[in-house]
Design an enzyme around this catalytic site. Structure first.
Site, PDB file in Angstrom:
ATOM      1  N   ARG A  21       0.011   8.938  33.526  1.00 30.23           N
ATOM      2  CA  ARG A  21       1.384   8.629  33.432  1.00 30.23           C
ATOM      3  C   ARG A  21       1.573   7.171  32.889  1.00 30.23           C
ATOM      4  NH1 ARG A  21       1.949  11.555  37.974  1.00 30.23           N
ATOM      5  NH2 ARG A  21       2.305  13.817  37.654  1.00 30.23           N
TER       6      ARG A  21
ATOM      7  N   LYS B 134       6.738   3.747  19.208  1.00 30.33           N
ATOM      8  CA  LYS B 134       6.880   5.377  19.065  1.00 30.33           C
ATOM      9  C   LYS B 134       5.259   5.403  18.913  1.00 30.33           C
ATOM     10  CE  LYS B 134      10.961   6.376  16.142  1.00 30.33           C
ATOM     11  NZ  LYS B 134      11.369   6.792  14.859  1.00 30.33           N
TER      12      LYS B 134
ATOM     13  N   GLU C  40       6.911  -0.872   2.962  1.00 36.28           N
ATOM     14  CA  GLU C  40       7.481  -1.005   4.288  1.00 36.28           C
ATOM     15  C   GLU C  40       8.151  -2.418   4.268  1.00 36.28           C
ATOM     16  OE1 GLU C  40       8.402   1.544   6.053  1.00 36.28           O
ATOM     17  OE2 GLU C  40       6.630   2.896   5.826  1.00 36.28           O
TER      18      GLU C  40
ATOM     19  N   LYS D 138      12.378  -5.746  12.989  1.00 38.76           N
ATOM     20  CA  LYS D 138      12.019  -4.291  13.458  1.00 38.76           C
ATOM     21  C   LYS D 138      12.170  -4.691  14.952  1.00 38.76           C
ATOM     22  CE  LYS D 138       9.631  -0.232  14.216  1.00 38.76           C
ATOM     23  NZ  LYS D 138       8.761   0.573  13.734  1.00 38.76           N
TER      24      LYS D 138
ATOM     25  N   GLU E 137      16.258   5.171  19.224  1.00 41.75           N
ATOM     26  CA  GLU E 137      16.690   6.047  18.162  1.00 41.75           C
ATOM     27  C   GLU E 137      18.042   6.882  18.127  1.00 41.75           C
ATOM     28  OE1 GLU E 137      13.859   7.822  15.435  1.00 41.75           O
ATOM     29  OE2 GLU E 137      15.071   7.344  13.685  1.00 41.75           O
TER      30      GLU E 137
ATOM     31  N   ARG F  73      18.512   2.351  14.690  1.00 43.33           N
ATOM     32  CA  ARG F  73      17.134   2.637  14.531  1.00 43.33           C
ATOM     33  C   ARG F  73      16.929   3.295  12.884  1.00 43.33           C
ATOM     34  NH1 ARG F  73      11.972   2.348  18.507  1.00 43.33           N
ATOM     35  NH2 ARG F  73      10.233   2.623  17.099  1.00 43.33           N
TER      36      ARG F  73
ATOM     37  N   ASN G 188      14.738   4.287   8.445  1.00 43.57           N
ATOM     38  CA  ASN G 188      14.177   5.351   7.617  1.00 43.57           C
ATOM     39  C   ASN G 188      14.769   5.331   6.145  1.00 43.57           C
ATOM     40  OD1 ASN G 188      12.622   6.513   9.436  1.00 43.57           O
ATOM     41  ND2 ASN G 188      14.372   7.412  10.604  1.00 43.57           N
TER      42      ASN G 188
ATOM     43  N   HIS H 263      13.030   7.463   3.344  1.00 34.80           N
ATOM     44  CA  HIS H 263      12.220   8.179   4.007  1.00 34.80           C
ATOM     45  C   HIS H 263      12.534   9.562   4.052  1.00 34.80           C
ATOM     46  CE1 HIS H 263      10.202   4.503   5.269  1.00 34.80           C
ATOM     47  NE2 HIS H 263       9.380   5.316   6.085  1.00 34.80           N
TER      48      HIS H 263
ATOM     49  N   HIS I  17       9.491  11.488   3.031  1.00 35.58           N
ATOM     50  CA  HIS I  17       8.797  12.415   4.026  1.00 35.58           C
ATOM     51  C   HIS I  17       8.814  13.823   3.173  1.00 35.58           C
ATOM     52  CE1 HIS I  17       9.814  10.140   7.914  1.00 35.58           C
ATOM     53  NE2 HIS I  17       8.545   9.676   7.493  1.00 35.58           N
TER      54      HIS I  17
ATOM     55  N   HIS J   5       1.833   7.327   2.202  1.00 35.61           N
ATOM     56  CA  HIS J   5       3.424   7.048   2.788  1.00 35.61           C
ATOM     57  C   HIS J   5       4.106   6.095   2.110  1.00 35.61           C
ATOM     58  CE1 HIS J   5       6.760   7.098   5.819  1.00 35.61           C
ATOM     59  NE2 HIS J   5       6.212   5.755   5.755  1.00 35.61           N
TER      60      HIS J   5
HETATM   61  N1  LIG Z   1       4.754   4.511  15.280  1.00 33.55           N
HETATM   62  C1  LIG Z   1       5.618   4.360  14.112  1.00 33.55           C
HETATM   63  O1  LIG Z   1       6.826   3.568  14.578  1.00 33.55           O
HETATM   64  C2  LIG Z   1       5.409   4.469  12.876  1.00 33.55           C
HETATM   65  C3  LIG Z   1       5.871   3.884  11.806  1.00 33.55           C
HETATM   66  C4  LIG Z   1       5.199   4.182  10.623  1.00 33.55           C
HETATM   67  C5  LIG Z   1       3.876   4.997  10.509  1.00 33.55           C
HETATM   68  N2  LIG Z   1       3.572   5.196  11.402  1.00 33.55           N
HETATM   69  C6  LIG Z   1       2.449   6.239  11.358  1.00 33.55           C
HETATM   70  O2  LIG Z   1       1.370   5.305  10.621  1.00 33.55           O
HETATM   71  C7  LIG Z   1       0.305   6.215  10.041  1.00 33.55           C
HETATM   72  C8  LIG Z   1      -0.187   5.503   8.686  1.00 33.55           C
HETATM   73  O3  LIG Z   1      -0.536   4.175   9.009  1.00 33.55           O
HETATM   74  P1  LIG Z   1      -1.570   3.395   7.999  1.00 33.55           P
HETATM   75  O4  LIG Z   1      -0.888   3.520   6.727  1.00 33.55           O
HETATM   76  O5  LIG Z   1      -1.836   2.354   8.612  1.00 33.55           O
HETATM   77  O6  LIG Z   1      -2.682   4.521   8.030  1.00 33.55           O
HETATM   78  P2  LIG Z   1      -4.214   4.509   8.538  1.00 33.55           P
HETATM   79  O7  LIG Z   1      -4.231   4.241   9.925  1.00 33.55           O
HETATM   80  O8  LIG Z   1      -4.657   5.890   8.017  1.00 33.55           O
HETATM   81  O9  LIG Z   1      -4.950   3.578   7.808  1.00 33.55           O
HETATM   82  C9  LIG Z   1      -5.128   3.660   6.374  1.00 33.55           C
HETATM   83  C10 LIG Z   1      -6.525   3.454   5.959  1.00 33.55           C
HETATM   84  O10 LIG Z   1      -6.987   2.165   5.851  1.00 33.55           O
HETATM   85  C11 LIG Z   1      -8.071   1.694   6.918  1.00 33.55           C
HETATM   86  N3  LIG Z   1      -7.988   0.535   7.309  1.00 33.55           N
HETATM   87  C12 LIG Z   1      -6.891   0.150   8.325  1.00 33.55           C
HETATM   88  N4  LIG Z   1      -7.323  -1.229   8.249  1.00 33.55           N
HETATM   89  C13 LIG Z   1      -8.335  -1.658   7.685  1.00 33.55           C
HETATM   90  C14 LIG Z   1      -8.832  -2.806   7.505  1.00 33.55           C
HETATM   91  N5  LIG Z   1      -8.401  -3.891   7.978  1.00 33.55           N
HETATM   92  N6  LIG Z   1      -9.961  -2.958   6.643  1.00 33.55           N
HETATM   93  C15 LIG Z   1     -10.417  -1.929   5.969  1.00 33.55           C
HETATM   94  N7  LIG Z   1      -9.722  -0.577   6.037  1.00 33.55           N
HETATM   95  C16 LIG Z   1      -8.732  -0.494   7.010  1.00 33.55           C
HETATM   96  C17 LIG Z   1      -8.215   3.013   7.732  1.00 33.55           C
HETATM   97  O11 LIG Z   1      -9.296   3.332   8.155  1.00 33.55           O
HETATM   98  C18 LIG Z   1      -7.594   3.971   6.952  1.00 33.55           C
HETATM   99  O12 LIG Z   1      -8.726   4.644   6.020  1.00 33.55           O
HETATM  100  C19 LIG Z   1       1.030   7.659   9.783  1.00 33.55           C
HETATM  101  O13 LIG Z   1       0.425   8.506  10.551  1.00 33.55           O
HETATM  102  C20 LIG Z   1       2.469   7.176  10.350  1.00 33.55           C
HETATM  103  O14 LIG Z   1       3.089   8.294  10.722  1.00 33.55           O
HETATM  104  C21 LIG Z   1       3.940   5.170  12.878  1.00 33.55           C
HETATM  105 ZN   LIG Z   2       7.660   4.195   6.688  1.00 33.59          ZN
END
Ligand SMILES: NC(=O)c1ccc[n+]([C@@H]2O[C@H](COP(=O)([O-])OP(=O)(O)OC[C@H]3O[C@@H](n4cnc5c(N)ncnc54)[C@H](O)[C@@H]3O)[C@@H](O)[C@H]2O)c1
Ligand SMILES: [Zn+2]
Length: 369
Positions: free
Chosen positions: A129, A151, A193, A235, A245, A249, A253, A256, A260, A273
């Site tokens: 938990r 999140k 972003e 943020k 949210e 918050r 978006n 988005h 999305h 994205h």
């Molecule tokens: N929790 C939240 O508030 C929130 C907000 C926005 C997005 N997200 C989520 O985040 C995800 C997208 O994140 P992302 O764009 O980081 O994608 P990701 O985690 O897939 O990273 C993108 C790519 O870059 C590579 N990578 C990352 N750091 C690296 C580095 N320093 N050197 C070399 N390669 C590297 C990863 O291995 C991957 O191939 C989605 O699933 C989205 O839903 C969450």
């Molecule tokens: Zn986003």
């Protein structure tokens, strides 16, 4: 061994009562994880969750730093990519935890992009938990967005982020030097972003980005630190006013709703994205001129900054409007079938509007074909 003098770094506090935490931002922080973690007084065991790209580059350094502070960790690696944000990986990871004798004082580290952050965060939210969890974001998107705010979650075949939990990290360690190994394309996607934060909350920061976008994208250390810090402050400010949210918050978006839907139509393939929301922000800025009185010239500035940073502003002719509308309504952020759109009343000021009609959206999408 005497290590090099610790680099200068910046700290942003996320104010959430007894769930408050610090975000440390600077180049080389990976090697200082032990110092920065020490004040939190956790136990001496942990697990580092990472992906197959990031692990080989940085896990050993994080592990070594933690070991210097007396914490023993095991590295667990998932395949890189969105596919790993799934129950299959949750189960695979969490089944290792009892074997590793993790207890409530053990720390889960998320070393990677947003995929690893969301997955590791979710795992740490549900095991016993809730275990303490530390974000070590390595993609620009994760450093300015996903690692802050608590999140966490995974996808279902039916849609993204349908399962999850709010679970705030205990600490966020942003080592901006890790961005050196991120691909140009991922870096630009993260920049979408960054400029979003300026557009919705801070016109001065937006103007600063217009002047310094090249520096940021070339990873100039001071410019990058400033950009990441300002995004984290924004943020943090938004999240501390509306952790779950229920109101404010939602402004995060901006761009988005359409973004999305485009990602869903592209089946999350071939479209990042950040690229999807770039086109979404162009449409949302256009809608803002029409519906909430954003100055035309300011909508143009948003489009220009997006274009100048190498991000797409044009949706392309093949997009099916009927499907797009359907995908937008399926987005879990729509309520009772009514679309709530994040628009701008001026640059730096976002508002949530339910006055956007289907017709408006079609027009907007047509403008950016
Ligand atoms: N929790 C939240 O508030 C929130 C907000 C926005 C997005 N997200 C989520 O985040 C995800 C997208 O994140 P992302 O764009 O980081 O994608 P990701 O985690 O897939 O990273 C993108 C790519 O870059 C590579 N990578 C990352 N750091 C690296 C580095 N320093 N050197 C070399 N390669 C590297 C990863 O291995 C991957 O191939 C989605 O699933 C989205 O839903 C969450
Ligand atoms: Zn986003």
């Amino acid at each position: 061994v005497s290590l090099a003098k610790p680099s200068q770094h910046q700290t942003v506090r996320v104010a959430l009562g007894d769930r408050s935490y610090d975000i440390h931002i600077g180049a080389g922080l990976l090697d200082r994880a032990d110092d920065l973690l020490k004040p939190l007084g956790f136990g001496n065991t942990g697990v580092i969750i990472t992906d197959s790209n990031v692990g080989p580059l940085y896990a050993a350094r994080l592990q070594a730093a933690l070991a210097r502070g007396g914490m023993e960790t095991v590295v667990l690696t998932v395949p890189a990519g969105e596919v790993s944000k799934a129950f299959r990986q949750v189960e695979r990871l969490i089944k290792r935890f009892p074997q590793l004798k993790l207890d409530r004082g053990s720390v889960v580290f998320a070393l990677g992009g947003g995929v690893v952050g969301d997955l590791a965060g979710f795992v740490s939210a549900i095991y016993l938990r809730g275990l303490p969890f530390v974000q070590v974001p390595t993609s620009l998107l994760a450093q300015v967005d996903s690692s802050v705010g608590g999140k966490t979650g995974v996808n279902l075949p039916q849609g993204k982020n349908l399962v999850g939990a709010f679970h705030q990290p205990s600490l966020v360690l942003v080592d901006t030097a890790t961005l050196k190994t991120l691909s140009q394309r991922e870096l630009r996607a993260g920049f979408a972003e960054v400029l979003k934060h300026g557009a919705i909350y801070d016109a001065r920061f937006f103007a600063w980005l217009e002047k310094n976008d090249k520096k940021v994208l070339k990873l100039d250390p001071a410019a990058m630190t400033h950009a990441v810090k300002r995004c984290c402050e924004i943020k943090a400010d938004v999240v501390s006013q509306d952790e779950r949210e229920s109101g404010l918050r939602a402004i995060l978006n901006f761009g988005h709703t359409i973004g999305h839907a485009m990602e869903a139509l592209a089946d999350y393939e071939g479209l990042l994205h950040g690229e999807a929301i770039s086109m979404g922000m162009c449409c949302a800025a256009w809608l803002s001129v029409k519906v909430t009185g954003l100055k035309q010239a300011d909508a143009k500035r948003i489009e220009t900054l997006i274009k100048n940073s190498g991000l797409p502003t044009r949706i392309g002719g093949s997009l099916d409007l009927v499907q797009l509308g359907r995908a937008m309504r399926l987005d879990k952020k729509s309520r009772g079938g009514k679309l709530r759109f994040v628009l701008l009343s001026r640059l730096g000021k976002a508002v949530v509007s339910d006055a956007v009609t289907d017709n408006d959206i079609e027009e907007a999408v047509d403008v950016f074909r």
